[in-house]
Design a protein around this motif. Structure first.
Motif, PDB file in Angstrom:
ATOM      1  N   UNK A  24      86.639  18.249 -39.196  1.00 17.01           N
ATOM      2  CA  UNK A  24      85.495  19.217 -39.344  1.00 17.01           C
ATOM      3  C   UNK A  24      84.387  18.421 -38.705  1.00 17.01           C
ATOM      4  N   UNK A  25      83.357  19.211 -38.461  1.00 19.30           N
ATOM      5  CA  UNK A  25      82.102  18.472 -37.758  1.00 19.30           C
ATOM      6  C   UNK A  25      80.869  19.381 -38.071  1.00 19.30           C
ATOM      7  N   UNK A  26      79.684  18.896 -37.697  1.00 18.47           N
ATOM      8  CA  UNK A  26      78.362  19.686 -38.050  1.00 18.47           C
ATOM      9  C   UNK A  26      77.585  19.447 -36.903  1.00 18.47           C
ATOM     10  N   UNK A  27      76.945  20.536 -36.041  1.00 26.98           N
ATOM     11  CA  UNK A  27      76.314  20.239 -34.902  1.00 26.98           C
ATOM     12  C   UNK A  27      74.751  20.456 -35.596  1.00 26.98           C
ATOM     13  N   UNK A  28      74.011  19.575 -35.769  1.00 27.96           N
ATOM     14  CA  UNK A  28      72.793  19.746 -36.573  1.00 27.96           C
ATOM     15  C   UNK A  28      71.908  20.353 -35.418  1.00 27.96           C
ATOM     16  N   UNK A  29      71.853  20.289 -34.092  1.00 24.40           N
ATOM     17  CA  UNK A  29      70.796  20.769 -33.356  1.00 24.40           C
ATOM     18  C   UNK A  29      71.170  22.309 -33.139  1.00 24.40           C
ATOM     19  N   UNK A  30      72.423  22.798 -33.195  1.00 20.15           N
ATOM     20  CA  UNK A  30      72.795  24.228 -33.177  1.00 20.15           C
ATOM     21  C   UNK A  30      72.922  24.993 -34.286  1.00 20.15           C
ATOM     22  N   UNK A  31      72.900  24.011 -35.590  1.00 20.67           N
ATOM     23  CA  UNK A  31      73.273  24.596 -36.986  1.00 20.67           C
ATOM     24  C   UNK A  31      74.712  25.239 -36.969  1.00 20.67           C
ATOM     25  N   UNK A  32      75.812  24.545 -36.343  1.00 17.00           N
ATOM     26  CA  UNK A  32      77.121  25.299 -36.393  1.00 17.00           C
ATOM     27  C   UNK A  32      78.015  24.142 -36.908  1.00 17.00           C
ATOM     28  N   UNK A  33      78.760  24.747 -37.648  1.00 18.41           N
ATOM     29  CA  UNK A  33      80.137  24.190 -38.298  1.00 18.41           C
ATOM     30  C   UNK A  33      80.989  24.234 -37.115  1.00 18.41           C
ATOM     31  N   UNK A  34      82.055  23.040 -37.089  1.00 20.90           N
ATOM     32  CA  UNK A  34      83.241  23.304 -36.164  1.00 20.90           C
ATOM     33  C   UNK A  34      84.302  22.761 -36.919  1.00 20.90           C
ATOM     34  N   UNK A  35      85.507  23.687 -36.721  1.00 20.28           N
ATOM     35  CA  UNK A  35      86.805  23.203 -37.280  1.00 20.28           C
ATOM     36  C   UNK A  35      88.102  23.149 -36.196  1.00 20.28           C
ATOM     37  N   UNK A  36      88.497  22.030 -36.165  1.00 19.22           N
ATOM     38  CA  UNK A  36      89.486  21.742 -35.046  1.00 19.22           C
ATOM     39  C   UNK A  36      90.901  21.687 -35.554  1.00 19.22           C
ATOM     40  N   UNK A  37      91.784  22.570 -35.144  1.00 21.41           N
ATOM     41  CA  UNK A  37      93.271  22.484 -35.750  1.00 21.41           C
ATOM     42  C   UNK A  37      94.032  22.377 -34.308  1.00 21.41           C
ATOM     43  N   UNK A  38      94.952  21.088 -34.386  1.00 19.61           N
ATOM     44  CA  UNK A  38      95.753  20.989 -33.375  1.00 19.61           C
ATOM     45  C   UNK A  38      97.160  20.707 -33.938  1.00 19.61           C
ATOM     46  N   UNK A  39      98.272  20.859 -33.092  1.00 18.36           N
ATOM     47  CA  UNK A  39      99.468  20.556 -33.482  1.00 18.36           C
ATOM     48  C   UNK A  39     100.135  19.645 -32.139  1.00 18.36           C
ATOM     49  N   UNK A  40     101.352  19.060 -32.181  1.00 17.22           N
ATOM     50  CA  UNK A  40     102.174  18.541 -31.340  1.00 17.22           C
ATOM     51  C   UNK A  40     103.303  19.300 -30.899  1.00 17.22           C
ATOM     52  N   UNK A  41     103.202  20.674 -31.200  1.00 17.13           N
ATOM     53  CA  UNK A  41     104.263  21.677 -30.959  1.00 17.13           C
ATOM     54  C   UNK A  41     104.507  21.977 -29.513  1.00 17.13           C
ATOM     55  N   UNK A  42     105.054  23.299 -29.037  1.00 12.39           N
ATOM     56  CA  UNK A  42     105.410  23.571 -27.942  1.00 12.39           C
ATOM     57  C   UNK A  42     104.142  24.150 -27.138  1.00 12.39           C
ATOM     58  N   UNK A  43     103.139  24.339 -27.839  1.00 12.78           N
ATOM     59  CA  UNK A  43     101.635  24.809 -27.140  1.00 12.78           C
ATOM     60  C   UNK A  43     102.060  26.567 -27.108  1.00 12.78           C
ATOM     61  N   UNK A  44     101.058  26.857 -26.315  1.00 10.31           N
ATOM     62  CA  UNK A  44     100.927  28.253 -25.640  1.00 10.31           C
ATOM     63  C   UNK A  44     100.903  28.564 -24.129  1.00 10.31           C
ATOM     64  N   UNK A  45     101.740  29.209 -23.681  1.00  6.46           N
ATOM     65  CA  UNK A  45     101.707  29.423 -22.257  1.00  6.46           C
ATOM     66  C   UNK A  45     100.462  30.213 -21.731  1.00  6.46           C
ATOM     67  N   UNK A  46     100.113  29.594 -20.482  1.00  6.50           N
ATOM     68  CA  UNK A  46      98.951  30.217 -19.849  1.00  6.50           C
ATOM     69  C   UNK A  46      98.843  31.433 -19.664  1.00  6.50           C
TER      70      UNK A  46
END
Length: 742
Positions: A647-669
């Motif tokens: 999680x993170x918070x951008x004080x300039x834009x007043x925006x919360x950011x949540x990042x979720x990542x895994x080491x799986x097979x991914x998503x095809x383009x």
């Protein structure tokens, strides 16, 4: 040139590398599940009455598999000339077994399934009351390119007869190629259950026993699910003196019976006449070949069609042996004329009663006769069926009488149910009707413009053609509306189903909590009793009791998880701690993460401001991400399985950011633009069949858009798998939703 000619032979022969064995096996046997199925089919083809599939510690390096049958076994000649010959045409030359079964093994390469399953295989086979043979095969010897395939030999030894002199074949597989999981066991059990028709045990005395120490709930005789999904089950009996008794059971449990005398069933039969065929009994299962008939059964339409393609038709068994060719799907002999009746009466079940006919590919049925009770049902001299005498025609007449009873009762039920339905507004049929009318009017306008050409000025004709164009354009818009309505109706049905599931989860959560408390209380009462057991039995009993308590705690945790998801505080919009709200569902998944060897990495920012939101919305986003990650990580090696949440918070834009990542097979383009679409899913099971509702990411995107937020995705992020970044503004304008409380 003369020197070269003297050095070369007059012909060349192909050489086969040892690696060909592995290439053939792995090309034709796509998965370990398919490999086990092929070996079970071989047991069926060997006229076994029972085959046992045994797994022990198959999820570990030292696990093993044993497949044992009590079939006819093999002598040395059969082992050498059939089993050891790859691609034999034995099943083409002899399609039926000694007991009349249609052989189901494919391509003569079933033994290559052993290579797909394990590195070492030991085959022990016995004919009745004789010494047996033991063949040991090390498949790693075929990994080389040098030498010739036929040059590789395998140790063969003679072993004493089986206890009791019984015949059969046993395969011992060690050095397993795959680590089996609970999902793999479940998929295998499901496929095993589809190998035989629902009454095969009654027909030819064949059953499959599944014995797995890591899936005890599945262990036991494999039951076919196909009996339960049949629309109707008909059991008909004919006594020697002409008593007819039909019992028809609908899937709902409704039972209808019909009893009458032989002469009452047929106008051309005198009162004193008796059926010349003798006493008979037959069982028939009737299936609807439609998706709607399978809702809630867990059976896919493709599985039903595969089952019907193998077993449809009406077969005859005499003393448990098939009488060919009756009911053989490969035969073009529709001996009851079911398809001809269907062609003559093509109307649907809603037609007038008596005018609907079932088709041969909708029934799985068998008739049982014996030589003692049915002596006049005699074989033709060429053994291709029964002599078509009066006994044969009486048998045929009796079976058709039962089928006609089923047809009438199904129509009666259909008309009763249709009469109960409340009238409803049929939106889509109305759209179709109006579109067709507009298209017809456009055609008429064009025809009129053509007929009036030369009568009026060209401008008037152009006006009619322009009107026709606008009418056709409106029809096109209506066609698009039809498609949109159909898609939204499908999505609505899925949403209703998911909502109902949520309600059921809450109800079961309460019930589960009470039941688990009872289990744990009784477990505590059992502990003192164990003190009175002998030491060796006490230790084993305590281990089992501790395991029971552990499983109960897991069930308790998931029951509470279901209740927590719909608690009132989560349905109230308020200032929430984003980090804590994310951690709550992650903690609930700790056990599953641990059992799947998935490492969870959290990088949650300190001192985040509160987010005004519904807690259940944020939890829904995380739950959808993590359940998708479980599937994506399945093919990833255990040491490399990782999930990252920050999680993170951008004080300039007043925006919360949540990042979720895994080491799986991914998503095809090519899938990146589709993953947000309702009903689109990239998930497949072990057999490559699509699974899942395809609504998870649609729900995530809808929630984020309700918060005036945004979501970005990379098919292959910093861990190698999919990476999602959710941006939520600190201040937002959110549309109110029904069911949420301020």
């Amino acid at each position: 040139m003369a020197d070269l000619k003297s050095q070369i032979p007059d012909e060349l022969r192909f050489c086969i590398s040892p690696r060909t064995m592995q290439m053939l096996g792995r090309e034709n046997v796509s998965s370990p599940i398919v490999a086990v199925l092929e070996l079970v089919k071989n047991a069926y083809d060997a006229d076994a009455s029972q085959v046992t599939v045994l797994f022990r510690r198959a999820s570990t390096e030292g696990g093993f598999i044993v497949i044992e049958d009590n079939g006819e076994g093999m002598d040395f000649k059969e082992l050498r000339d059939k089993w050891m010959v790859i691609g034999t045409d034995n099943k083409l030359q002899e399609p039926l077994t000694e007991r009349g079964r249609v052989k189901v093994g494919e391509k003569g390469i079933g033994r290559l399934a052993l290579d797909r399953l394990s590195k070492r295989a030991t085959l022990v086979t016995h004919r009745a009351n004789t010494d047996g043979l033991m063949l040991t095969i090390g498949w790693t010897r075929y990994e080389r390119d040098q030498g010739q395939l036929q040059e590789i030999g395998h140790p063969l030894a003679v072993v004493p007869p089986n206890r009791g002199g019984h015949s059969g074949t046993t395969l011992y597989l060690t050095g397993l190629c795959d680590r089996w999981t609970s999902r793999g066991y479940e998929a295998l059990y499901s496929d095993l259950s589809l190998l035989v028709p629902p009454f095969e045990t009654e027909l030819v005395d064949f059953k499959i026993v599944f014995d797995c120490d890591e899936a005890p709930d599945l262990s036991g005789v494999v039951a076919s699910p196909m009996a339960a999904i049949a629309e109707y089950r008909l059991v008909s009996e004919l006594s020697a003196d002409g008593g007819i008794h039909h019992t028809l059971t609908h899937r709902s449990g409704e039972v209808v019976e019909d009893c009458r005398r032989w002469h009452e069933a047929f106008d051309d039969v005198a009162e004193h006449d008796k059926p010349s065929c003798g006493p008979l009994r037959f069982t028939l299962y009737f299936y609807l070949r439609e998706v709607s008939s399978l809702r809630g059964t867990g059976i896919k339409r493709a599985e039903l069609l595969h089952f019907l393609n193998r077993f449809h038709g009406v077969r005859i068994y005499r003393d448990s042996f098939r009488v060919k060719p009756y009911g053989d799907p490969r035969s073009d002999k529709d001996w009851l004329g079911l398809n001809a009746r269907r062609v003559q009466h093509p109307g649907g079940v809603g037609a007038r009663i008596g005018e609907w006919r079932l088709a041969e590919n909708q029934v799985v049925s068998s008739i049982f006769i014996t030589r003692r009770d049915n002596p006049d049902l005699r074989d033709q001299t060429n053994r291709e069926g029964l002599v078509e005498n009066q006994a044969y025609y009486d048998l045929r007449r009796f079976v058709l009488h039962g089928i006609q009873f089923l047809e009438r009762e199904r129509q009666k039920r259909y008309h009763r149910e249709r009469g109960k339905r409340e009238p409803e507004i049929k939106v889509r049929p109305t759209l179709v009707t109006v579109r067709q009318q507009l298209q017809e009017q456009a055609q008429q306008l064009r025809k009129t413009a053509g007929d009036l050409r030369g009568t009026f000025a060209e401008a008037e004709g152009s006006t009619l053609l322009a009107l026709a164009d606008r009418t056709e354009s409106l029809a096109d818009h209506l066609e698009a509306a039809e498609e949109t309505y159909s898609e939204e109706e499908t999505e609505r049905q899925l949403m209703l189903g998911l909502a109902t599931l949520g309600i059921a989860m809450a109800a079961f959560g309460h019930e589960t909590a009470r039941s688990i408390n009872q289990v744990l209380g009784r477990a505590d009462l059992l502990r003192p009793v164990l003190d009175d057991l002998p030491a060796e039995r006490e230790n084993k009993a305590r281990q089992n009791l501790d395991a029971l308590i552990d499983f109960a705690r897991r069930i308790e945790a998931w029951g509470q998880f279901a209740l927590d998801r719909v608690s009132r505080d989560k349905r109230t919009r308020r200032n929430i701690d984003l980090n804590q709200t994310i951690e709550t569902p992650l903690k609930a998944f700790e056990g599953m993460l641990r059992r799947r060897s998935i490492k969870l990495e959290l990088a949650l920012a300190d001192n985040l401001p509160p987010l005004r939101a519904f807690a259940m919305d944020i939890e829904a986003i995380i739950i959808n991400f993590i359940t998708n990650a479980f599937t994506a990580l399945d093919p990833t090696p255990l040491p490399d399985r990782r999930i990252f949440v920050s999680t993170a918070y951008d004080t300039e834009r007043d925006i919360f950011q949540v990042t979720f990542a895994d080491s799986g097979k991914g998503i095809r383009d090519e899938d990146l633009d589709q993953i947000w679409s309702p009903l689109f899913s990239t998930k497949v099971d072990e057999r490559g069949q699509p699974v899942g509702t395809g609504l998870g990411l649609t729900i995530v995107k809808n929630i984020i858009e309700e918060y005036s937020g945004n979501i970005e995705v990379e098919g292959h992020g910093h861990l190698g798998g999919a990476e999602f970044r959710v941006m939520l503004p600190h201040r937002y304008s959110r549309r109110e939703k029904d069911g949420y409380n301020e």
